[in-house]
Write a protein that holds these residues in place. Structure first.
Motif, PDB file in Angstrom:
ATOM      1  N   UNK A 122       0.677  -1.282  -0.126  1.00  0.00           N
ATOM      2  CA  UNK A 122       0.023  -0.153  -0.161  1.00  0.00           C
ATOM      3  C   UNK A 122       0.909   1.258   0.051  1.00  0.00           C
ATOM      4  N   UNK A 123       2.054   1.242  -0.222  1.00  0.00           N
ATOM      5  CA  UNK A 123       2.999   2.306  -0.319  1.00  0.00           C
ATOM      6  C   UNK A 123       3.918   2.303  -1.289  1.00  0.00           C
ATOM      7  N   UNK A 124       3.612   3.301  -2.117  1.00  0.00           N
ATOM      8  CA  UNK A 124       4.547   3.622  -3.478  1.00  0.00           C
ATOM      9  C   UNK A 124       5.605   4.587  -3.226  1.00  0.00           C
ATOM     10  N   UNK A 134      19.977  11.724  -8.391  1.00  0.00           N
ATOM     11  CA  UNK A 134      20.529  11.833  -6.996  1.00  0.00           C
ATOM     12  C   UNK A 134      19.996  13.375  -6.649  1.00  0.00           C
ATOM     13  N   UNK A 135      19.589  14.293  -7.596  1.00  0.00           N
ATOM     14  CA  UNK A 135      19.024  15.657  -7.337  1.00  0.00           C
ATOM     15  C   UNK A 135      17.578  15.785  -7.360  1.00  0.00           C
ATOM     16  N   UNK A 136      16.818  14.772  -7.152  1.00  0.00           N
ATOM     17  CA  UNK A 136      15.634  14.697  -7.372  1.00  0.00           C
ATOM     18  C   UNK A 136      14.844  14.626  -5.969  1.00  0.00           C
ATOM     19  N   UNK A 137      13.757  14.388  -5.997  1.00  0.00           N
ATOM     20  CA  UNK A 137      12.673  14.389  -4.930  1.00  0.00           C
ATOM     21  C   UNK A 137      12.207  13.173  -4.726  1.00  0.00           C
ATOM     22  N   UNK A 138      11.719  12.385  -3.539  1.00  0.00           N
ATOM     23  CA  UNK A 138      11.170  11.438  -3.215  1.00  0.00           C
ATOM     24  C   UNK A 138      10.062  11.702  -2.467  1.00  0.00           C
ATOM     25  N   UNK A 139       8.832  10.971  -2.908  1.00  0.00           N
ATOM     26  CA  UNK A 139       7.524  11.179  -2.247  1.00  0.00           C
ATOM     27  C   UNK A 139       7.135   9.885  -1.992  1.00  0.00           C
ATOM     28  N   UNK A 140       6.301   9.616  -1.017  1.00  0.00           N
ATOM     29  CA  UNK A 140       5.357   8.268  -0.731  1.00  0.00           C
ATOM     30  C   UNK A 140       3.957   8.471  -1.181  1.00  0.00           C
ATOM     31  N   UNK A 141       3.444   7.557  -1.853  1.00  0.00           N
ATOM     32  CA  UNK A 141       1.950   7.719  -2.269  1.00  0.00           C
ATOM     33  C   UNK A 141       1.442   6.488  -1.408  1.00  0.00           C
ATOM     34  N   UNK A 142       0.038   6.944  -1.124  1.00  0.00           N
ATOM     35  CA  UNK A 142      -0.631   5.769  -0.461  1.00  0.00           C
ATOM     36  C   UNK A 142      -1.622   5.114  -1.287  1.00  0.00           C
ATOM     37  N   UNK A 143      -2.033   3.861  -1.379  1.00  0.00           N
ATOM     38  CA  UNK A 143      -3.108   3.120  -2.093  1.00  0.00           C
ATOM     39  C   UNK A 143      -4.269   3.564  -1.489  1.00  0.00           C
TER      40      UNK A 143
END
Length: 145
Positions: A122-124, A134-143
């Motif tokens: 349930x977590x992407x 390496x210069x990007x951003x990471x986010x968590x999406x929820x199902x």
């Protein structure tokens, strides 16, 4: 009995591998919790479409929110609702993640390279970047259930 155990063990391994490669499909809430994106397969790749917005209408005009920040003036009159914002994600069996895709951010009008990885069912984890990961951003999406 041993043959049955070996068969069940390999069947479980095979089914868990196919689970990883197919479970990206579904509806996901973005990190800001203001949109749902339906991710679906098409011709061996994955795409994502906006299917729900917390504020689907512009607070000033009362009309549907438009793609007003798009770099292309011809596209600024298209609605954000139902827009395909994720394109061309493909599963990389070596890294066990979806790569090679792009994502469009209608909040700023920019497109980014994209890769995604399932943390659990349930977590992407969604990683946007330009040129260098390496210069990007990471986010968590929820199902969305």
């Amino acid at each position: 009995m041993i043959r049955l155990f070996v068969f069940l063990f390999f069947a479980t391994c095979i089914s868990s591998t196919s689970w990883v490669s197919t479970d990206l499909s579904g509806t996901w809430m973005n990190a800001d919790k203001d949109a749902h994106i339906k991710i679906y397969p098409s011709y061996g790749k994955f795409y994502g479409q906006v299917v729900w917005m917390k504020q689907p209408n512009d607070s000033i005009t009362g009309k549907p929110q438009l793609d007003k920040f798009n770099k292309d003036p011809k596209l600024r009159s298209r609605p954000v609702m139902n827009m395909v914002i994720i394109r061309d994600l493909a599963f990389d069996t070596k890294d066990q993640e979806w790569t090679g895709g792009t994502i469009y951010n209608p909040k700023g009008g920019d497109s980014y390279d994209l890769y995604c990885k399932l943390i659990d069912k349930n977590t992407l984890e969604v990683h946007f970047y330009m040129t260098l990961p390496t210069l990007g951003k990471t986010f968590q999406w929820t199902r969305v259930k």
